[in-house]
Design an enzyme around this catalytic site. Structure first.
Site, PDB file in Angstrom:
ATOM      1  N   ASP A 228      61.006  72.759-103.095  1.00 53.30           N
ATOM      2  CA  ASP A 228      62.389  73.256-103.005  1.00 53.30           C
ATOM      3  C   ASP A 228      62.768  73.456-101.538  1.00 53.30           C
ATOM      4  OD1 ASP A 228      64.823  74.023-103.977  1.00 53.30           O
ATOM      5  OD2 ASP A 228      64.137  75.839-104.972  1.00 53.30           O
ATOM      6  N   HIS A 361      69.496  66.241-111.248  1.00 56.75           N
ATOM      7  CA  HIS A 361      69.972  67.510-110.683  1.00 56.75           C
ATOM      8  C   HIS A 361      70.506  67.354-109.258  1.00 56.75           C
ATOM      9  CE1 HIS A 361      70.213  71.698-109.638  1.00 56.75           C
ATOM     10  NE2 HIS A 361      69.218  71.626-108.773  1.00 56.75           N
TER      11      HIS A 361
HETATM   12 FE1  N7H Z   1      68.747  73.071-107.339  1.00 60.72          FE
HETATM   13  N1  N7H Z   1      64.474  72.187-109.396  1.00 60.72           N
HETATM   14  O1  N7H Z   1      63.372  72.570-109.200  1.00 60.72           O
HETATM   15  O2  N7H Z   1      64.709  71.347-110.248  1.00 60.72           O
HETATM   16  N2  N7H Z   1      67.145  71.979-106.785  1.00 60.72           N
HETATM   17  N3  N7H Z   1      67.620  74.072-108.676  1.00 60.72           N
HETATM   18  N4  N7H Z   1      70.344  74.290-107.766  1.00 60.72           N
HETATM   19  N5  N7H Z   1      69.860  72.168-105.912  1.00 60.72           N
HETATM   20  C1  N7H Z   1      67.092  71.084-105.740  1.00 60.72           C
HETATM   21  O3  N7H Z   1      66.653  69.626-102.015  1.00 60.72           O
HETATM   22  C2  N7H Z   1      66.325  73.781-109.069  1.00 60.72           C
HETATM   23  C3  N7H Z   1      70.346  75.333-108.627  1.00 60.72           C
HETATM   24  C4  N7H Z   1      71.219  72.375-105.656  1.00 60.72           C
HETATM   25  O4  N7H Z   1      71.569  67.765-101.312  1.00 60.72           O
HETATM   26  C5  N7H Z   1      65.796  70.488-105.673  1.00 60.72           C
HETATM   27  O5  N7H Z   1      65.752  71.592-102.075  1.00 60.72           O
HETATM   28  C6  N7H Z   1      65.910  74.759-110.059  1.00 60.72           C
HETATM   29  C7  N7H Z   1      71.673  75.877-108.740  1.00 60.72           C
HETATM   30  C8  N7H Z   1      71.643  71.556-104.541  1.00 60.72           C
HETATM   31  O6  N7H Z   1      70.164  66.533-102.416  1.00 60.72           O
HETATM   32  C9  N7H Z   1      65.058  71.025-106.685  1.00 60.72           C
HETATM   33  C10 N7H Z   1      66.950  75.634-110.218  1.00 60.72           C
HETATM   34  C11 N7H Z   1      72.474  75.116-107.913  1.00 60.72           C
HETATM   35  C12 N7H Z   1      70.517  70.854-104.138  1.00 60.72           C
HETATM   36  C13 N7H Z   1      65.900  71.959-107.418  1.00 60.72           C
HETATM   37  C14 N7H Z   1      68.017  75.198-109.361  1.00 60.72           C
HETATM   38  C15 N7H Z   1      71.615  74.132-107.295  1.00 60.72           C
HETATM   39  C16 N7H Z   1      69.424  71.250-105.001  1.00 60.72           C
HETATM   40  C17 N7H Z   1      65.344  69.400-104.686  1.00 60.72           C
HETATM   41  C18 N7H Z   1      67.077  76.815-111.106  1.00 60.72           C
HETATM   42  C19 N7H Z   1      73.941  75.224-107.649  1.00 60.72           C
HETATM   43  C20 N7H Z   1      70.444  69.850-102.978  1.00 60.72           C
HETATM   44  C21 N7H Z   1      64.788  69.963-103.434  1.00 60.72           C
HETATM   45  C22 N7H Z   1      66.070  77.455-111.631  1.00 60.72           C
HETATM   46  C23 N7H Z   1      74.822  75.543-108.563  1.00 60.72           C
HETATM   47  C24 N7H Z   1      70.945  68.490-103.431  1.00 60.72           C
HETATM   48  C25 N7H Z   1      65.803  70.417-102.430  1.00 60.72           C
HETATM   49  C26 N7H Z   1      70.899  67.487-102.300  1.00 60.72           C
HETATM   50  C27 N7H Z   1      68.136  70.760-104.891  1.00 60.72           C
HETATM   51  C28 N7H Z   1      65.582  72.666-108.595  1.00 60.72           C
HETATM   52  C29 N7H Z   1      69.240  75.817-109.277  1.00 60.72           C
HETATM   53  C30 N7H Z   1      72.045  73.217-106.349  1.00 60.72           C
HETATM   54  C31 N7H Z   1      63.611  70.641-106.945  1.00 60.72           C
HETATM   55  C32 N7H Z   1      64.608  74.819-110.811  1.00 60.72           C
HETATM   56  C33 N7H Z   1      72.094  77.051-109.609  1.00 60.72           C
HETATM   57  C34 N7H Z   1      73.024  71.510-103.926  1.00 60.72           C
END
Ligand code: N7H
Length: 515
Positions: A228, A361
């Protein structure tokens, strides 16, 4: 001093702060430090509180202000951490800053006590803040937004009155503020929290505490196992972008800076809006789903086919490598290289989903580039800075065997933006929860409906059935059914993170008015 001591951060950090931002534009002593450049941390506690005595609270705030870790101080912390990580640095160079004893294994830990404070609209009201931030979501609070966010209905929810499936502590209290305490270890966090609470004493009542910590077996990876904190927007003038890193005007995150689309009261400058969400993760259910739905491409073993499904749902492999660059098998070397890990935009060789599903996602929450002009122009304004941390224990062998969660674990999700509706609100409500987002590329008008963001997308209402498409590159029309949520919101709130100037005014009893 070793020659490395002048560099600000480890070169692998997602956001590398500019070493000398223009001081006439950016006052690093005015910005609270988790907003920018983001606290380095192994442990972070969130202390949610109510104000009991506004006058005494303002006096206590006066004593607390020197403890707050500004952007300038975080820059120093980053330097110290970077120095400690250099194998050639003698221990005394980074240990001299604090009276901590180090075991052999912890020699590289720099002691850190970092603080940030933020207030809700109810907190504003209690403190007599009359000025308006021009943000209706902030004014109404997150509980009022829970239905639109798609949060699961809880017991007692009816057609006439929606009650989210949040923990009672989040549903039944009107919060006034939160103190963030981020450190290098749990014992330091405990000490640091005690110090903060001693300052505020009986002027506040602690309503709720969430203890976040980096996962010991997989530091930097959230509970589903994915790296993350990889893609963070680089604010122009404040961050030195890596190759492919998304960029935005600083006003997309910081109020009153270039690109802030709203007119604010003068004291809002350098402040931002913080979203906090307690997002519970059902890890056994997620793992069982991957096991039941392998993406069977020729030559892949069962575990590889399951890992591919996971990568298709997220858009990255657990290592952090984007599937847009490694579409069938992980190539962890890409994740090791800051100039490759974000060097993609879903367009090569075509904007289709042969490599990354439209619903993945990271593609849902940040399409990076699209051929749809209006959407493409809006993308930089919808960027958020994320600063969450996992909470809760590791999956127990019993949970893994039963395929069912019995422990509370997940992500203490935090993000910053200057307009809630442009950042978090758009990502969650308009993109993740909408089956038809992103719209068809102009070069691919007949494509199949993407479906929900499989990680955070919510089907509004009691029926939580969701589908996602695009995971099988050989059959575009194939959909996967997700009958239950993998991520469940258990509570949250919207906060304003004031600048140091605004906090000073508040602590001196000055009026935060205008507009
Ligand atoms: Fe997410 N996951 O583990 O699946 N997220 N996220 N997220 N997320 C990202 O780039 C995750 C949540 C964004 O620019 C990664 O850091 C989980 C919310 C955005 O490429 C992973 C949860 C919101 C990005 C996860 C969660 C977002 C992003 C890739 C909840 C907004 C960047 C690693 C438990 C409403 C996108 C990284 C880009 C990336 C996960 C929540 C948004 C692995 C498990 C609530 C903008």
């Amino acid at each position: 001093m070793s020659s490395t001591s002048t560099s600000i951060t480890s070169p692998r950090r997602a956001c590398v702060p500019h070493p000398t931002p223009d001081p006439s534009v950016f006052d690093l002593n005015d910005i609270q430090g988790d907003v920018f450049p983001s606290f380095p941390k192994k442990c972070e506690w969130f202390i949610f509180f109510d104000i009991q005595d506004p006058v005494a609270f303002k006096k206590a705030l006066c004593d607390f202000i020197p403890k707050i870790t500004t952007a300038a101080r975080v820059m120093n912390n980053l330097k110290a951490v970077n120095l400690a990580q250099q194998p050639t640095t003698p221990a005394h160079e980074y240990q001299s800053q604090a009276p901590f004893h180090y075991g052999r294994k912890e020699r590289k830990l720099v002691p850190l006590k970092q603080y940030q404070i933020a207030l809700t609209k109810a907190g504003f009201d209690v403190l007599g803040v009359t000025g308006k931030l021009q943000d209706t979501d902030f004014d109404a609070g997150q509980l009022a937004d829970a239905f639109n966010l798609g949060d699961r209905p809880g017991p007692g929810s009816t057609a006439a009155k929606f009650v989210p499936d949040w923990e009672p502590v989040w549903r039944e209290n009107v919060l006034h503020g939160v103190i963030l305490i981020a450190t290098e270890s749990a014992p330091t966090c405990r000490h640091a929290t005690a110090e903060a609470l001693e300052i505020f004493g009986s002027t506040i009542k602690v309503v709720n505490t969430i203890e976040g910590a980096v996962r010991a077996p997989e530091p930097g990876h959230e509970h589903f196992g994915f790296l993350d904190g990889v893609s963070q927007p680089a604010m122009n003038g404040l961050v030195v972008p890596h190759t492919g890193q998304l960029q935005c005007d600083p006003g997309v995150i910081l109020m009153g800076q270039k690109g802030d689309p709203k007119t604010r009261p003068s004291w809002a400058k350098n402040g931002t809006l913080m979203v906090f969400r307690k997002l519970q993760q059902d890890v056994p259910k997620f793992d069982a789903f991957l096991k039941a739905n392998p993406t069977k491409l020729p030559g892949l073993s069962d575990p590889e086919a399951q890992a591919l499904t996971g990568a298709k749902l997220v858009g990255r492999w657990k290592s952090g490598t984007p599937i847009d660059l490694a579409p069938e098998k992980d190539d962890p070397a890409i994740a090791q290289d800051v100039n490759r890990i974000n060097a993609f935009n879903y367009q090569n060789p075509t904007p289709g989903e042969a490599r990354c599903p439209f619903a993945a996602h990271i593609r849902k929450t940040s399409p990076r580039f699209t051929t749809v002009t209006g959407l493409n122009n809006a993308l930089p304004g919808a960027l958020i800075l994320r600063a969450g941390i996992p909470y809760g224990p590791e999956v127990t062998p019993m949970e893994a065997a039963a395929g069912q969660s019995t422990e509370d674990r997940g992500l203490a999700f935090v993000c910053y933006q200057s307009v809630l509706g442009n950042g978090f609100g758009t990502l969650q409500k308009v993109w993740a929860n909408k089956v038809n987002f992103p719209p068809p590329e102009t070069t691919d008008p007949g494509r199949f409906m993407p479906g929900f963001d499989p990680v955070i997308g919510n089907a509004i209402g009691a029926n939580r059935d969701r589908t996602v498409s695009g995971t099988d590159p050989t059959v575009e029309s194939k959909t996967l059914d997700m009958p239950a949520d993998f991520v469940i919101a258990k509570g949250g709130e919207y906060f304003f993170v004031p600048s140091m100037t605004a906090l000073g005014m508040l602590s001196r009893g000055e009026t935060l008015g205008e507009t």
